[in-house]
Design an enzyme around this catalytic site. Structure first.
Site, PDB file in Angstrom:
ATOM      1  CG  HIS A  85      -2.237  -0.688   0.651  1.00 19.88           C
ATOM      2  ND1 HIS A  85      -2.264  -1.747   0.249  1.00 19.88           N
ATOM      3  CD2 HIS A  85      -3.782  -0.427   1.465  1.00 19.88           C
ATOM      4  CE1 HIS A  85      -3.060  -2.450   0.296  1.00 19.88           C
ATOM      5  NE2 HIS A  85      -3.859  -1.900   0.865  1.00 19.88           N
ATOM      6  CE1 TYR A 283     -22.661  47.770  -7.697  1.00 21.18           C
ATOM      7  CE2 TYR A 283     -22.653  45.430  -8.393  1.00 21.18           C
ATOM      8  CZ  TYR A 283     -23.821  46.594  -8.180  1.00 21.18           C
ATOM      9  OH  TYR A 283     -25.150  46.495  -9.002  1.00 21.18           O
ATOM     10  NE  ARG A 286     -22.217  50.588  -3.619  1.00 19.40           N
ATOM     11  CZ  ARG A 286     -22.895  50.264  -4.472  1.00 19.40           C
ATOM     12  NH1 ARG A 286     -23.609  50.051  -3.832  1.00 19.40           N
ATOM     13  NH2 ARG A 286     -22.476  50.313  -5.310  1.00 19.40           N
ATOM     14  CG  PHE A 331     -13.860   3.011   4.632  1.00 22.41           C
ATOM     15  CD1 PHE A 331     -13.718   3.677   3.637  1.00 22.41           C
ATOM     16  CD2 PHE A 331     -14.352   2.331   5.050  1.00 22.41           C
ATOM     17  CE1 PHE A 331     -14.639   2.756   2.588  1.00 22.41           C
ATOM     18  CE2 PHE A 331     -14.885   1.739   4.453  1.00 22.41           C
ATOM     19  CZ  PHE A 331     -15.256   1.809   2.885  1.00 22.41           C
ATOM     20  CD  GLU A 417     -11.261   0.037  -1.899  1.00 24.61           C
ATOM     21  OE1 GLU A 417     -10.479   0.373  -2.610  1.00 24.61           O
ATOM     22  OE2 GLU A 417     -10.872  -1.243  -1.013  1.00 24.61           O
TER      23      GLU A 417
END
Length: 508
Positions: A85, A283, A286, A331, A417
């Protein structure tokens, strides 16, 4: 030395995470954590010798979950899981991200729901306290089944394998652990899964970004106020009675901060009254409280998600108090991934409105008397022209970073998955967005301070004057031989460190 942070069944706070990750506060386990770890580990030991297979204890993983693993092969199974992994690629991520990853995984281990042995959790705490930081690579997490490759790189270091940063150098994990007097862990049943099955990386990056954004949104109010002042704008739009007509809490706070920053300004006072021919400001001046305030409220929602995650035990399977080991989907990174993506939107917009104010100060047609590009000798000197280009380039990048990662999903593990969150990717781009906003605000700070100089002999407010004076201690200021790149870098550091806020001393 920061106060020691003890981990147990109780949730951590975001402030504690920052203290450990950035302040290097030491960590430890509470007595309750030690007791719970021992109790749940006994459940795992019982299941390890049972006839009926249990996922993660006596079986393979993911799409290989149906294969029963004999007792004599289970240590090799855990070792193989971590080695296989730890397959990340790309550049190493920042050490603070890895420390957050380690701390938050340790917090879940300490909750007592994962089934790891107490010694394994203690060893992870020892790595944090010794400032041994595993090398974790940019790519390798899909934000589901945990931040797998990043967490596996941490677990690899626990085993004394892989590379780490220790005492400022990249060294073999085995050597670093030996120098620090830490015994490597030989993983037992369930421990490989428990060390890799969490959303800790994306959560850590969310919490760190939130800490940074509190500072940056405060600074945005301040640089906006300086720009309003420099552009001969009014503070009336920021009055509390007007803000109360639209009672968003973030808007009220930003307006109050801008109002306070402008009080006592001789520049603002100079154009009050019937002789002023200005009807209302643009803008970008403001509406700054509305934009900054919406960003603050978005951040508050993201922090609420972070708080809930800090109360969570994210692992699969989990070991319950009655001894059951149950599979679950906790998870999945969607709750964190969404707010990581969400925050990139207000960051881009706060930067965008800041860039518009900067551009207005540089345009002779709209700046109400300021020289073109704030140059000493327009034509010979380009002033801040290209600094605004830099702002514009960063803002454009921020808009691209605001495209969500969490709407994507690439199936993995032979379709076991089959839906993932991409939360790690959302977190990585959020960190880039935070850096981009820092640069944009630094350039507005530089430009507004320069514009205030041109309003002399009228004096700015005590607040904005103090910020300008702080900046002048770091940059050369007006002159034909200015070098803007180092000035931008110096301003970025003042923004990043929070020194700008210390100088302003706003009470809101």
């Amino acid at each position: 030395m920061p106060e020691k942070v003890l981990l147990g069944p109780e949730p951590l706070t975001a402030a504690q995470v920052v203290d450990v990750v950035r302040g290097h506060a030491p960590v430890g386990l509470t007595d309750a954590a030690e007791k719970n770890l021992a109790a749940t580990r006994q459940h795992i030991e019982n299941l390890a010798h049972a006839v009926t297979p249990t996922y993660g204890v006596s079986t393979g993983f993911g799409a290989l979950a149906t294969r029963h693993i004999p007792v004599e092969s289970r240590t090799a199974l855990q070792r193989s899981l971590i080695r296989s992994h730890a397959a990340g690629a790309g550049p190493a991520v920042e050490p603070e991200v890895v420390r957050a990853l380690m701390l938050l995984r340790l917090r879940t281990l300490a909750s007592g729901y994962t089934g790891v042995r107490p010694g394994t959790a203690q060893t992870l705490a020892a790595l944090l306290n010794a400032d041994i930081t595993p090398i974790v690579h940019e790519y390798g997490s899909l934000g589901c089944s945990g931040d797998l490759a990043p967490l596996a790189a941490v677990a690899l270091a626990l085993m004394g394998e892989g590379e780490v940063t220790y005492r400022g150098e990249v060294v073999k994990a085995e050597e670093a652990l030996k120098q620090a007097g830490i015994e490597p862990v030989v993983l037992a049943e369930k421990e490989g899964l428990a060390l890799t099955n969490g959303t800790d990386g994306m959560l850590g990056m969310l919490l760190l970004a939130a800490a940074d954004l509190h500072r940056l949104f405060d600074i945005a109010d301040l640089t906006a106020a300086m720009s309003v002042e420099a552009l001969l704008g009014t503070d009336r739009a920021f009055a509390a009675d007007l803000q109360a007509l639209r009672p968003h809490p973030g808007q009220a706070k930003s307006a109050a901060r801008m109002w306070q920053a402008l009080q006592g300004s001789k520049i603002v006072e100079s154009h009050r009254g019937p002789d002023c021919n200005r009807v209302q400001d643009a803008y970008s001046l403001r509406c700054a409280p509305q934009v900054h305030g919406a960003a603050r409220d978005s951040l508050a929602h993201a922090e609420l998600v972070g708080e809930r995650e800090l109360m969570s035990a994210v692992d699969n399977p989990v070991v319950l108090a009655d001894g059951r080991v149950e599979s679950n989907g906790n998870f999945h990174g969607a709750p964190v991934a969404y707010v990581l993506d969400f925050l990139a939107i207000p960051i881009a917009d706060v930067a965008s409105i800041a860039e518009r104010r900067t551009d207005r100060m540089l345009d002779k047609a709209r700046s109400h008397g300021l020289p073109p590009f704030l140059a000493d000798d327009p034509g010979v000197d380009s002033g801040h022209m290209i600094a605004q280009y830099t702002q514009a380039a960063v803002v454009s990048e921020l808009k691209r970073l605001a495209v969500p990662a969490s709407v994507d999903s690439i199936p993995s593990s032979a379709m076991q998955e089959d839906h993932v969150s991409m939360g790690w990717s959302a977190a990585r781009k959020l960190r880039k967005a935070v850096d981009g906003l820092t640069t944009v605000l630094a350039i507005e700070l530089l430009t507004a301070a320069r514009a205030l100089d041109f309003r002399a002999p009228l004096a700015p407010s005590p607040v904005t004057g103090a910020v300008r004076d702080l900046l002048r201690t770091k940059v050369a200021g007006p002159g034909p031989d200015r070098h803007l790149a180092p000035e931008i870098a110096a301003a970025e550091e003042l923004v990043r460190s929070g020194a700008v806020l210390d100088a302003a001393r706003l009470e809101v």
